[in-house]
Write a protein that holds these residues in place. Sequence first.
Motif, PDB file in Angstrom:
ATOM      1  N   ILE A  65       0.848  -1.169   0.010  1.00 28.41           N
ATOM      2  CA  ILE A  65       0.049  -0.085  -0.122  1.00 28.41           C
ATOM      3  C   ILE A  65       0.763   1.371   0.084  1.00 28.41           C
ATOM      4  O   ILE A  65       0.608   2.064  -0.568  1.00 28.41           O
ATOM      5  CB  ILE A  65      -0.893   0.024   1.210  1.00 28.41           C
ATOM      6  CG1 ILE A  65      -2.032  -1.036   0.963  1.00 28.41           C
ATOM      7  CG2 ILE A  65      -1.735   1.307   1.494  1.00 28.41           C
ATOM      8  CD1 ILE A  65      -2.768  -1.326   2.237  1.00 28.41           C
ATOM      9  N   VAL A  66       1.883   1.072   0.865  1.00 24.79           N
ATOM     10  CA  VAL A  66       2.809   2.341   0.649  1.00 24.79           C
ATOM     11  C   VAL A  66       3.601   2.544  -0.579  1.00 24.79           C
ATOM     12  O   VAL A  66       3.532   3.791  -1.077  1.00 24.79           O
ATOM     13  CB  VAL A  66       3.998   2.073   1.881  1.00 24.79           C
ATOM     14  CG1 VAL A  66       4.837   3.183   1.875  1.00 24.79           C
ATOM     15  CG2 VAL A  66       3.203   2.046   3.198  1.00 24.79           C
ATOM     16  N   PHE A  67       3.823   1.488  -1.194  1.00 22.78           N
ATOM     17  CA  PHE A  67       4.676   1.787  -2.308  1.00 22.78           C
ATOM     18  C   PHE A  67       3.670   2.297  -3.548  1.00 22.78           C
ATOM     19  O   PHE A  67       3.995   2.787  -4.426  1.00 22.78           O
ATOM     20  CB  PHE A  67       5.312   0.683  -2.910  1.00 22.78           C
ATOM     21  CG  PHE A  67       6.531   0.398  -2.116  1.00 22.78           C
ATOM     22  CD1 PHE A  67       7.593   1.202  -2.073  1.00 22.78           C
ATOM     23  CD2 PHE A  67       6.903  -1.028  -1.444  1.00 22.78           C
ATOM     24  CE1 PHE A  67       8.707   0.982  -1.380  1.00 22.78           C
ATOM     25  CE2 PHE A  67       8.189  -1.289  -0.775  1.00 22.78           C
ATOM     26  CZ  PHE A  67       9.226  -0.201  -0.788  1.00 22.78           C
ATOM     27  N   ALA A  68       2.444   1.588  -3.309  1.00 23.99           N
ATOM     28  CA  ALA A  68       1.491   2.012  -4.326  1.00 23.99           C
ATOM     29  C   ALA A  68       0.827   3.369  -4.306  1.00 23.99           C
ATOM     30  O   ALA A  68       0.709   4.048  -5.279  1.00 23.99           O
ATOM     31  CB  ALA A  68       0.079   1.176  -4.157  1.00 23.99           C
ATOM     32  N   ALA A  69       1.130   3.859  -3.100  1.00 25.86           N
ATOM     33  CA  ALA A  69       0.673   5.337  -2.908  1.00 25.86           C
ATOM     34  C   ALA A  69       1.690   6.289  -3.430  1.00 25.86           C
ATOM     35  O   ALA A  69       1.546   7.370  -3.756  1.00 25.86           O
ATOM     36  CB  ALA A  69       0.390   5.696  -1.347  1.00 25.86           C
ATOM     37  N   TYR A  70       3.094   6.022  -2.950  1.00 24.90           N
ATOM     38  CA  TYR A  70       4.215   6.998  -3.049  1.00 24.90           C
ATOM     39  C   TYR A  70       5.083   6.397  -4.305  1.00 24.90           C
ATOM     40  O   TYR A  70       6.259   7.302  -4.390  1.00 24.90           O
ATOM     41  CB  TYR A  70       4.858   7.127  -1.812  1.00 24.90           C
ATOM     42  CG  TYR A  70       3.949   7.679  -0.899  1.00 24.90           C
ATOM     43  CD1 TYR A  70       3.445   9.028  -0.705  1.00 24.90           C
ATOM     44  CD2 TYR A  70       3.508   6.738   0.284  1.00 24.90           C
ATOM     45  CE1 TYR A  70       2.606   9.422  -0.025  1.00 24.90           C
ATOM     46  CE2 TYR A  70       2.688   7.409   1.481  1.00 24.90           C
ATOM     47  CZ  TYR A  70       2.272   8.608   1.279  1.00 24.90           C
ATOM     48  OH  TYR A  70       1.351   9.345   2.103  1.00 24.90           O
ATOM     49  N   GLY A  71       4.798   5.295  -4.823  1.00 23.19           N
ATOM     50  CA  GLY A  71       5.983   4.907  -5.623  1.00 23.19           C
ATOM     51  C   GLY A  71       5.890   5.446  -6.972  1.00 23.19           C
ATOM     52  O   GLY A  71       4.820   5.979  -7.415  1.00 23.19           O
ATOM     53  N   ALA A  72       6.996   5.145  -7.957  1.00 24.11           N
ATOM     54  CA  ALA A  72       6.748   5.556  -9.386  1.00 24.11           C
ATOM     55  C   ALA A  72       5.615   5.045 -10.095  1.00 24.11           C
ATOM     56  O   ALA A  72       5.607   3.657  -9.689  1.00 24.11           O
ATOM     57  CB  ALA A  72       8.147   5.449  -9.980  1.00 24.11           C
ATOM     58  N   PRO A  73       4.878   5.308 -11.040  1.00 24.87           N
ATOM     59  CA  PRO A  73       3.873   4.550 -11.908  1.00 24.87           C
ATOM     60  C   PRO A  73       4.432   3.171 -12.379  1.00 24.87           C
ATOM     61  O   PRO A  73       3.541   2.440 -12.302  1.00 24.87           O
ATOM     62  CB  PRO A  73       3.405   5.612 -12.688  1.00 24.87           C
ATOM     63  CG  PRO A  73       3.822   7.057 -12.432  1.00 24.87           C
ATOM     64  CD  PRO A  73       5.142   6.547 -11.345  1.00 24.87           C
ATOM     65  N   SER A  74       5.485   3.275 -12.896  1.00 27.07           N
ATOM     66  CA  SER A  74       5.954   2.188 -13.466  1.00 27.07           C
ATOM     67  C   SER A  74       6.182   0.972 -12.388  1.00 27.07           C
ATOM     68  O   SER A  74       5.912  -0.344 -12.600  1.00 27.07           O
ATOM     69  CB  SER A  74       7.309   2.229 -14.282  1.00 27.07           C
ATOM     70  OG  SER A  74       8.383   2.636 -13.406  1.00 27.07           O
ATOM     71  N   VAL A  76       4.572   0.847  -9.655  1.00 25.86           N
ATOM     72  CA  VAL A  76       3.023   0.395  -8.989  1.00 25.86           C
ATOM     73  C   VAL A  76       2.622  -0.775  -9.964  1.00 25.86           C
ATOM     74  O   VAL A  76       1.940  -1.611  -9.201  1.00 25.86           O
ATOM     75  CB  VAL A  76       2.113   1.554  -9.138  1.00 25.86           C
ATOM     76  CG1 VAL A  76       0.881   1.195  -8.721  1.00 25.86           C
ATOM     77  CG2 VAL A  76       2.726   2.704  -7.999  1.00 25.86           C
ATOM     78  N   SER A  77       2.632  -0.575 -10.845  1.00 24.77           N
ATOM     79  CA  SER A  77       2.011  -1.878 -12.008  1.00 24.77           C
ATOM     80  C   SER A  77       2.819  -3.248 -11.693  1.00 24.77           C
ATOM     81  O   SER A  77       2.188  -4.298 -11.590  1.00 24.77           O
ATOM     82  CB  SER A  77       2.179  -1.464 -13.681  1.00 24.77           C
ATOM     83  OG  SER A  77       3.756  -1.297 -13.745  1.00 24.77           O
ATOM     84  N   VAL A  78       4.089  -3.175 -11.455  1.00 26.21           N
ATOM     85  CA  VAL A  78       4.984  -4.273 -10.925  1.00 26.21           C
ATOM     86  C   VAL A  78       4.509  -4.928  -9.520  1.00 26.21           C
ATOM     87  O   VAL A  78       4.326  -5.992  -9.422  1.00 26.21           O
ATOM     88  CB  VAL A  78       6.286  -3.905 -11.214  1.00 26.21           C
ATOM     89  CG1 VAL A  78       7.227  -5.173 -10.560  1.00 26.21           C
ATOM     90  CG2 VAL A  78       6.832  -3.778 -12.404  1.00 26.21           C
TER      91      VAL A  78
END
Length: 140
Positions: A65-74, A76-78
């Motif tokens: 959830i943290v990576f999905a909220a603050y991660g780069a869009p590329s 997030v899909s991974v």
Amino acid sequence: PDFTVDGGWKYWAWCALAVAVIYTVKFIVVKFSGWIFNTQPAASVYNYVVFSINKILGVIFIPVIVFAAYGAPSLVSVIYSASSIVIIALLSYRYIASFILLRGDLKVSVLHFFLYLCAIEILPLLIIYKILLMKFGKII
């Protein structure tokens, strides 16, 4: 409905309450069924397996959830793809472990377990998904 910060929290609170009520009812029904059919150990082990897998999923998905909220869009899909694989693997393990338990203790056939799986496990998830899609379709 309009999804505002205040309204959004109300929807999420209702969804969390609905999930809590569903799992409480499921827990009580399994315990009661174990008591009625004199299979309390099988019911206890089944509840243990189900709730352990759910707790593991909850802990694993905190960083997701943290990576999905603050991660780069590329990224997030991974992360979504990897988390989908983890969900499928853990739920498969849960169903296989439950089937082995029920087949050994209660002599349940594959057909009856498949009907249980569709009616009690998969159908409520699809209904919840449909409701969430209707309420938050533009956001999801």
